[in-house]
Scaffold this active site. Structure first.
Site, short mmCIF file in Angstrom:
data_model
loop_
_atom_site.label_atom_id
_atom_site.label_comp_id
_atom_site.label_asym_id
_atom_site.label_seq_id
_atom_site.Cartn_x
_atom_site.Cartn_y
_atom_site.Cartn_z
N GLY A 138 -9.67 6.09 -19.35
CA GLY A 138 -9.63 6.64 -20.59
C GLY A 138 -8.12 6.10 -21.47
N LYS A 209 -16.73 1.38 -13.50
CA LYS A 209 -14.45 1.09 -13.64
C LYS A 209 -14.71 -0.19 -13.24
CE LYS A 209 -13.93 5.06 -15.99
NZ LYS A 209 -14.09 6.52 -15.44
#
Ligand code: HSE
Length: 430
Positions: A138, A209
């Site tokens: 994020g 990720k």
């Protein structure tokens, strides 16, 4: 004085992140112009449905039916892709943008995990760059952290809590006594979870990720299929209770290390001591611990999911693209790949959970099998299951080999007294 140049965007995808990105660009226009040194202009937008209510006025922007056309337009400098998916339209947009010398900015971890190495390779002789800060963790600037801030280092290892949904679920189960299902529903309501939440809870989102960080840190072409991935779906309220009692918290941890020229890449739940920094990372927060040879350990903690934190990274990438005068690609891509370490060669401590019939000798039968496999025990909890003829046996081992644990569990699961398949969680010293 030279007049300030324009930097024009084509934004594709107007879901929650796309909408928050436009809001941020509109609200911060004056600052963004100052900080980027360019007039950042939203030139055109494209999405599946023009009429969907979004709380922003999109009528002032050019609407383009064909997203691919945006990558070919002379009046656009950068494509901002916020639709998701590892292949299909997102992939086409990335390749076409680079082919047409447009900057490519994305929040799409699935795309970068699968094609990031090749995309980085393709831009090596182009004047444009690709940006994907929002694809990992994020709002946390970990991509820039590795590419720029830590560029002088050889990265030795990375540990991370990279999925906000899983961290939210585990924290909510721990702190508020919620069930897995209740906590997942809340994470979905809060907008952290993927459209298909199985990507979150099965560990796939975390693994995507992780391999992006691996690409940046080690220059390797990631192979998701070789990463050991285990999600959090088997964790029960009892596991939370007993691990707490033993002085631990459960976290879904991502690990990327280079060990003797082999890659140790894995995603799985771990027990970390309740006093550790890792245990204190609550809610939808993400955390990344990076060890560089000169920097030593660096810790990033922040919002890992949600529209605004993600938009923060997308807009940072837009500003960096507008500032860019790229001449080199700042990832040192390797031509050859390292082998991946098999999880079976792990050595460590283990939390074991057995659900058994409440009969005499059941604990002895389990411990004697563990003993046969040279597994010694740190702690044992034997606890009745209210209103049932069953009990939980919880064992924390000393250091042992994963292979021995797996072989012992296979034998234990064949005992007539075992009710449910046994479950293990690895203990990590982080
Ligand atoms: N579903 C993801 C998460 C969103 O929960 O972390 C951010 O990538």
């Amino acid at each position: 004085m030279d007049s300030i140049k324009d930097f024009s965007l084509g934004i594709i995808g107007l879901g929650t992140v796309g909408t928050a990105t436009i809001k941020l660009l509109e609200e911060q226009l004056v600052n963004i112009t100052k900080k980027s040194g360019k007039n950042i202009i939203i030139k055109a937008i494209s999405a599946r449905d023009i009429s969907k209510p979004r709380g922003i006025n999109i009528n002032k922007y050019d609407w383009e039916e064909s997203p691919i056309k945006l990558t070919e337009r002379e009046d656009i400098d950068a494509i901002v892709e916020l639709i998701g998916g590892s292949d299909g339209l997102a992939k086409e947009l990335a390749y076409s943008a680079i082919e047409n010398n447009k900057y490519f900015i994305t929040a799409n971890k699935a795309l970068i995990a699968k094609h990031g190495y090749d995309l980085n390779f393709r831009i090596s002789n182009k004047t444009v760059q690709i940006y994907y800060e929002a694809a990992v963790a994020g709002a946390i600037p970990v991509i820039n952290g590795i590419k720029d801030g830590l560029v002088a280092n050889n990265i030795l290892e990375i540990y991370g809590i990279l999925n906000g949904t899983c961290n939210y679920i585990l924290s909510d189960m721990t702190n508020n006594g919620k069930t897995f299902e209740e906590s997942l529903a809340k994470a979905q309501e809060l907008g952290f979870a993927e459209a298909d939440p199985s990507f979150d809870i099965e560990g796939i989102d975390s693994a995507q990720k992780l391999v992006i960080l691996g690409l940046l840190a080690f220059g390797i072409e990631p192979d998701l299929n070789k990463v050991y991935v285990e999600g959090i779906t088997s964790i029960s309220a009892e596991d939370i209770k007993y691990t707490n009692r033993l002085g631990y918290k459960i976290k879904l941890l991502c690990i990327a290390k280079l060990v003797e020229n082999k890659l140790d890449f894995r995603v799985h739940p771990v027990l970390c001591t309740s006093e550790s920094i890792t245990a204190g990372i609550g809610g939808a927060l993400n955390a990344i611990f990076i060890k560089g040879d000169y920097s030593k350990e660096i810790t990033f903690i922040g919002e890992g999911a949600g529209a605004e934190p993600t938009a923060s990274s997308v807009v940072s990438d837009i500003i960096n693209a507008a500032r860019s005068s790229k001449s080199v690609n700042n990832i040192n891509l390797l031509n050859s790949n390292y082998e991946y370490i098999n999880i079976m060669s792990r050595k460590g401590k283990y939390y074991l959970r057995f659900i058994v019939k409440d009969v005499s000798g059941v604990l002895a039968s389990i411990t004697s099998i563990l003993n046969e496999h040279s597994i010694s025990l740190d702690s044992v909890i034997q606890d009745g299951n209210k209103g049932e003829d069953t009990q939980f046996i919880i064992i924390l081992t000393h250091l042992c080999d994963e292979l021995d644990i797996i072989n012992a569990i296979k034998k234990i699961d064949n005992l007539e007294t075992i009710i449910n398949k046994s479950y293990l969680i690895r203990v990590e010293n982080i």
